[in-house]
Design a protein around this motif. Structure first.
Motif, PDB file in Angstrom:
ATOM      1  N   HIS A 486      12.430  86.223 -27.069  1.00 46.03           N
ATOM      2  CA  HIS A 486      12.146  84.990 -27.776  1.00 46.03           C
ATOM      3  C   HIS A 486      10.644  84.719 -27.757  1.00 46.03           C
ATOM      4  O   HIS A 486       9.947  85.078 -26.804  1.00 46.03           O
ATOM      5  CB  HIS A 486      12.901  83.825 -27.121  1.00 46.03           C
ATOM      6  N   ARG A 487      10.155  84.050 -28.794  1.00 49.05           N
ATOM      7  CA  ARG A 487       8.714  83.780 -28.872  1.00 49.05           C
ATOM      8  C   ARG A 487       8.247  82.893 -27.715  1.00 49.05           C
ATOM      9  O   ARG A 487       7.104  83.027 -27.249  1.00 49.05           O
ATOM     10  CB  ARG A 487       8.355  83.151 -30.223  1.00 49.05           C
ATOM     11  N   ASN A 488       9.100  82.000 -27.201  1.00 47.56           N
ATOM     12  CA  ASN A 488       8.708  81.179 -26.063  1.00 47.56           C
ATOM     13  C   ASN A 488       8.528  82.028 -24.804  1.00 47.56           C
ATOM     14  O   ASN A 488       7.678  81.718 -23.953  1.00 47.56           O
ATOM     15  CB  ASN A 488       9.752  80.089 -25.810  1.00 47.56           C
ATOM     16  N   THR A 489       9.315  83.093 -24.710  1.00 49.16           N
ATOM     17  CA  THR A 489       9.141  84.011 -23.578  1.00 49.16           C
ATOM     18  C   THR A 489       7.780  84.677 -23.644  1.00 49.16           C
ATOM     19  O   THR A 489       7.107  84.871 -22.620  1.00 49.16           O
ATOM     20  CB  THR A 489      10.258  85.071 -23.589  1.00 49.16           C
ATOM     21  N   VAL A 490       7.367  85.036 -24.865  1.00 50.85           N
ATOM     22  CA  VAL A 490       6.045  85.638 -25.031  1.00 50.85           C
ATOM     23  C   VAL A 490       4.963  84.648 -24.597  1.00 50.85           C
ATOM     24  O   VAL A 490       4.017  84.999 -23.863  1.00 50.85           O
ATOM     25  CB  VAL A 490       5.827  86.075 -26.490  1.00 50.85           C
ATOM     26  N   ARG A 491       5.067  83.403 -25.022  1.00 42.54           N
ATOM     27  CA  ARG A 491       4.067  82.388 -24.649  1.00 42.54           C
ATOM     28  C   ARG A 491       3.992  82.223 -23.130  1.00 42.54           C
ATOM     29  O   ARG A 491       2.897  82.153 -22.545  1.00 42.54           O
ATOM     30  CB  ARG A 491       4.427  81.049 -25.306  1.00 42.54           C
ATOM     31  N   GLN A 492       5.142  82.159 -22.476  1.00 37.47           N
ATOM     32  CA  GLN A 492       5.159  81.983 -21.028  1.00 37.47           C
ATOM     33  C   GLN A 492       4.518  83.185 -20.318  1.00 37.47           C
ATOM     34  O   GLN A 492       3.747  83.014 -19.361  1.00 37.47           O
ATOM     35  CB  GLN A 492       6.599  81.788 -20.554  1.00 37.47           C
ATOM     36  N   ARG A 493       4.833  84.391 -20.792  1.00 38.16           N
ATOM     37  CA  ARG A 493       4.268  85.579 -20.148  1.00 38.16           C
ATOM     38  C   ARG A 493       2.762  85.658 -20.349  1.00 38.16           C
ATOM     39  O   ARG A 493       2.016  86.026 -19.422  1.00 38.16           O
ATOM     40  CB  ARG A 493       4.945  86.838 -20.698  1.00 38.16           C
ATOM     41  N   ILE A 494       2.279  85.339 -21.523  1.00 38.94           N
ATOM     42  CA  ILE A 494       0.838  85.394 -21.783  1.00 38.94           C
ATOM     43  C   ILE A 494       0.108  84.330 -20.951  1.00 38.94           C
ATOM     44  O   ILE A 494      -0.975  84.578 -20.401  1.00 38.94           O
ATOM     45  CB  ILE A 494       0.547  85.223 -23.284  1.00 38.94           C
ATOM     46  N   ALA A 495       0.719  83.175 -20.833  1.00 40.40           N
ATOM     47  CA  ALA A 495       0.112  82.141 -19.983  1.00 40.40           C
ATOM     48  C   ALA A 495       0.053  82.603 -18.536  1.00 40.40           C
ATOM     49  O   ALA A 495      -0.939  82.357 -17.823  1.00 40.40           O
ATOM     50  CB  ALA A 495       0.919  80.845 -20.103  1.00 40.40           C
ATOM     51  N   ARG A 496       1.093  83.283 -18.089  1.00 43.13           N
ATOM     52  CA  ARG A 496       1.097  83.825 -16.727  1.00 43.13           C
ATOM     53  C   ARG A 496       0.032  84.894 -16.556  1.00 43.13           C
ATOM     54  O   ARG A 496      -0.654  84.948 -15.510  1.00 43.13           O
ATOM     55  CB  ARG A 496       2.488  84.394 -16.427  1.00 43.13           C
ATOM     56  N   CYS A 497      -0.137  85.752 -17.572  1.00 39.63           N
ATOM     57  CA  CYS A 497      -1.199  86.774 -17.520  1.00 39.63           C
ATOM     58  C   CYS A 497      -2.572  86.116 -17.392  1.00 39.63           C
ATOM     59  O   CYS A 497      -3.421  86.550 -16.594  1.00 39.63           O
ATOM     60  CB  CYS A 497      -1.147  87.651 -18.772  1.00 39.63           C
ATOM     61  N   ALA A 498      -2.809  85.084 -18.188  1.00 44.04           N
ATOM     62  CA  ALA A 498      -4.107  84.404 -18.141  1.00 44.04           C
ATOM     63  C   ALA A 498      -4.368  83.816 -16.757  1.00 44.04           C
ATOM     64  O   ALA A 498      -5.495  83.871 -16.241  1.00 44.04           O
ATOM     65  CB  ALA A 498      -4.147  83.319 -19.209  1.00 44.04           C
ATOM     66  N   ALA A 499      -3.313  83.281 -16.144  1.00 41.29           N
ATOM     67  CA  ALA A 499      -3.489  82.697 -14.809  1.00 41.29           C
ATOM     68  C   ALA A 499      -3.772  83.759 -13.762  1.00 41.29           C
ATOM     69  O   ALA A 499      -4.663  83.604 -12.916  1.00 41.29           O
ATOM     70  CB  ALA A 499      -2.230  81.900 -14.445  1.00 41.29           C
TER      71      ALA A 499
END
Length: 522
Positions: A486-499
Motif C-alpha cells: 500500500h502507498r501508506n506503507t511506502v510513506r511509513q518506510r521512507i519516513a523510517r529511512c529518513a529517521a
C-alpha cells in the motif's frame, strides 16, 4: 468404431479434402433449370462431382458421391419396373449421390418407374431439360466445387493464423484451445498423461459425449514405454477408460468416432509424453482435421520440453550442485557463458507452468523457473541469445555475468522487473548506460556504500523500499505498485529511512549519494 485419420503433420499450409457441394446449390442455378422429381432434398444432400454414363450397370465406373447423368440410352424398350429398381439399386450401392435424367434426345419425359424407384431407394432424381447439356451441368458442378474448396482453404488458412497467434500469447495453451473450439464450434480438451483434463474450452457436450471423448483419448495415449504410431482401426468396445498408458505400446497417433450426433477426434501430442488433444463438434467439415492437426502440433510444442540442451545434461548439473559443486563447475553442462537472468510476469493473468515453458521457448532457453506464489518466471539465458520484448509479458533483464555471479544477476533482474512494472515498460535492462560510478574502484565504492547504509543494514525491507522509491523519482504510487504494497506503507518506510539515516530525503544531493550507495553496496 473410432477410425484413425492421418497423424498431424508439420505446421505448414495443408490442403483440406475437397468439400462436397450441396445439391441445393446446383438446383439454384437458373441457367440450368433443373427440377427435382424424387428423393430427399435439403442442405444435407451433397455431391462431389458429376459423371455421365449410359451403362446399364454403372456400378463399376462410380467412385461415390457422383451426380450421375444419363439420357436413358441403356433403357430397353418396354423395360419392366424391375429394370429401373435394379438400376437405381446399383447406383445407390456404388455410393452415387444423385441421378440426373436428360429428357432429350431419346425420352420426352422421365420414366415414371424410374421416379418411383428413386423415391423408394432415397436417391435424388433431377430432370435435365433439353436446352441444358450434360457438359454444362458438369461445368456448373466443378465451378461450385472450386468455390467451396477456395472457401474451405480460406477457412483453414485463417484458422492456422489465429492458432499461431494464440500460441504466442502469455497463456498459450488456453488460448489455442479457445481458438480451436471457436473454429470448430465445439469443445477442445487437453488431457494429461494420467487422463485428467488439464484445460478445456468451448461448450460442454452431454455427459455421454464427454465420457466417450475421454475414452477416445485413452485409445491414442501410448502405454508405459510405448510410443504412438500410425496404428489401425480400434473398436469402440475395446477402448479402455481414461488413464495413463491405456493406448498400449503402439497406440495410433489419432482416432475419430461419432457418439450421440457429436463428432469426436483425439490426437496424441509430442513424442509419446502422454498428452492428448480431444475435440468434440456437432458437425465435421472437410478442413476440420487439418485445423485440429495444426492445433495438435502447436500444443505438442507447448507441452513438450524445449531442448536448448539435453535434459540429461541439465539433470547432471542439478545433481552436481546439490552434491556441492559450484556454479562454475556445472555451467559447462548447460552451455557456453556468459549468462543473463530474466525475470518476467504476464500482464493480465497469473503465469502457469505451461506459460512459463512457452516463454522459455520464445527466449531460447529451457532453464525456466516459475516462482510459486509470486507469479514471477525466471529464465537463465545464454548471453548470446538477447532477451527481447515478448507480447503480453513485462521483462527485467540482468547484465551478462559469469556463473559465479548468478545470484547477483538474479537480484539485478528482479529490480529491473520491478522498475519495468512501475514505469509500464515492456522490458528494462540493468545498467543500460554507464554512469559516473564506473569511475570509482569497485572496492572503494562498496566500502563507502556500506558505511552510508549501515543504519539500514538490519532492515532489508527498508533498504529495498528506499531503492525502489529513489529509482522511481519519489513516486509513492509507482513504488507501491513495484513493491506490491500500500502507498501508506511506502510513506511509513521512507519516513523510517529518513529517521535512521538522519538525512533529508528531499535534498537531491542526499538522494544522489544514497542512490550511489545502493547501486554499489545495497
Amino acid at each position: 468404431m473410432p477410425d484413425t485419420p492421418a497423424p498431424p503433420g508439420p505446421l505448414t499450409q495443408v490442403a483440406p479434402p475437397t468439400p462436397p457441394v450441396p445439391l441445393a446449390a446446383l438446383m439454384a442455378r437458373d441457367d440450368l433449370a433443373l427440377r427435382q422429381l424424387a428423393g430427399p432434398a435439403g442442405p444435407d444432400v451433397v455431391i462431389q462431382w458429376a459423371h455421365a454414363s449410359e451403362m446399364a450397370d454403372p456400378y463399376p465406373y462410380l467412385l461415390g458421391g457422383e451426380l450421375l447423368l444419363t439420357a436413358g440410352v441403356h433403357i430397353p424398350r418396354d423395360a419392366p419396373a424391375g429394370y429401373f429398381d435394379d438400376y437405381v439399386a446399383r447406383i445407390v450401392a456404388a455410393g452415387g449421390a444423385a441421378l440426373g435424367f436428360g429428357v432429350a434426345p431419346l425420352h420426352d419425359t422421365v420414366p415414371p418407374a424410374l421416379t418411383a424407384a428413386c423415391d423408394a431407394r432415397g436417391l435424388p432424381l433431377l430432370e435435365v431439360p433439353p436446352r441444358t447439356t450434360f457438359a454444362k451441368v458438369a461445368r456448373a458442378v466443378w465451378q461450385l466445387v472450386a468455390q467451396s474448396r477456395t472457401a474451405e482453404l480460406r477457412r483453414v488458412t485463417e484458422a492456422q493464423q489465429s492458432l499461431a497467434a494464440a500460441a504466442s500469447r502469455p497463456d498459450p495453451v488456453p488460448s489455442v484451445l479457445r481458438q480451436l473450439a471457436q473454429r470448430l464450434t465445439g469443445l477442445a480438451v487437453l488431457y494429461g498423461p494420467d487422463g485428467t483434463r488439464i484445460a478445456a474450452a468451448g461448450r460442454e457436450p452431454a455427459q455421454e459425449v464427454g465420457t466417450a471423448l475421454a475414452g477416445l483419448a485413452a485409445v491414442v495415449r501410448p502405454g508405459p514405454g510405448g510410443r504412438t504410431g500410425p496404428g489401425g482401426r480400434t473398436g469402440a468396445g475395446a477402448a479402455p477408460g481414461p488413464g495413463a498408458g491405456a493406448g498400449g505400446p503402439y497406440a495410433p497417433s489419432s482416432a475419430a468416432d461419432t457418439v450421440a450426433g457429436s463428432h469426436l477426434a483425439a490426437y496424441a501430442l509430442g513424442a509419446g509424453q502422454g498428452f492428448v488433444l480431444g475435440v468434440a463438434s456437432p458437425r465435421r467439415e472437410p478442413g476440420d482435421h487439418t485445423i485440429a492437426s495444426v492445433a495438435a502440433v502447436l500444443l505438442s510444442l507447448l507441452t513438450g520440453e524445449h531442448q536448448s540442451g539435453t535434459s540429461a545434461a541439465r539433470s547432471a548439473a542439478l545433481v552436481r550442485m546439490l552434491l556441492g559443486a559450484s556454479a562454475e563447475d556445472v555451467a559447462a553442462l548447460l552451455g557456453q557463458g556468459p549468462w543473463t537472468v530474466v525475470h518476467a510476469r504476464p500482464e493480465h493473468r497469473p503465469a502457469d507452468a505451461v506459460a512459463a515453458s512457452a516463454l522459455g521457448a520464445a527466449l531460447g532457453s529451457a532453464l525456466v523457473d516459475l516462482t510459486e506464489g509470486s507469479g514471477t518466471v525466471r529464465v537463465l539465458l545464454p548471453a548470446e541469445r538477447e532477451a527481447v520484448r515478448q507480447p503480453g509479458w513485462t521483462l527485467g533483464v540482468s547484465a551478462a555475468v559469469q556463473p559465479r555471479e548468478w545470484p547477483a544477476a538474479d537480484t539485478q533482474a528482479a529490480r529491473a522487473l520491478a522498475r519495468a512494472r512501475a514505469t509500464r515498460a515492456p522490458l528494462v535492462r540493468h545498467g543500460d548506460r554507464p554512469g559516473l560510478g564506473d569511475l570509482v574502484p569497485a572496492k572503494e565504492a562498496a566500502a563507502h556504500a556500506r558505511a552510508v547504509l549501515a543504519p539500514l543494514a538490519a532492515h532489508p525491507a527498508l533498504t529495498e523500499t528506499l531503492r525502489a522509491w529513489l529509482s522511481l523519482h519519489g513516486s509513492w504510487d509507482r513504488t507501491a505498485v513495484a513493491l506490491a504494497v500500500h502507498r501508506n506503507t511506502v510513506r511509513q518506510r521512507i519516513a523510517r529511512c529518513a529517521a535512521l539515516l538522519a538525512a533529508d530525503l528531499d535534498d537531491p544531493d542526499v538522494r544522489m549519494e544514497l542512490w550511489f550507495a545502493l547501486r554499489h553496496g545495497g
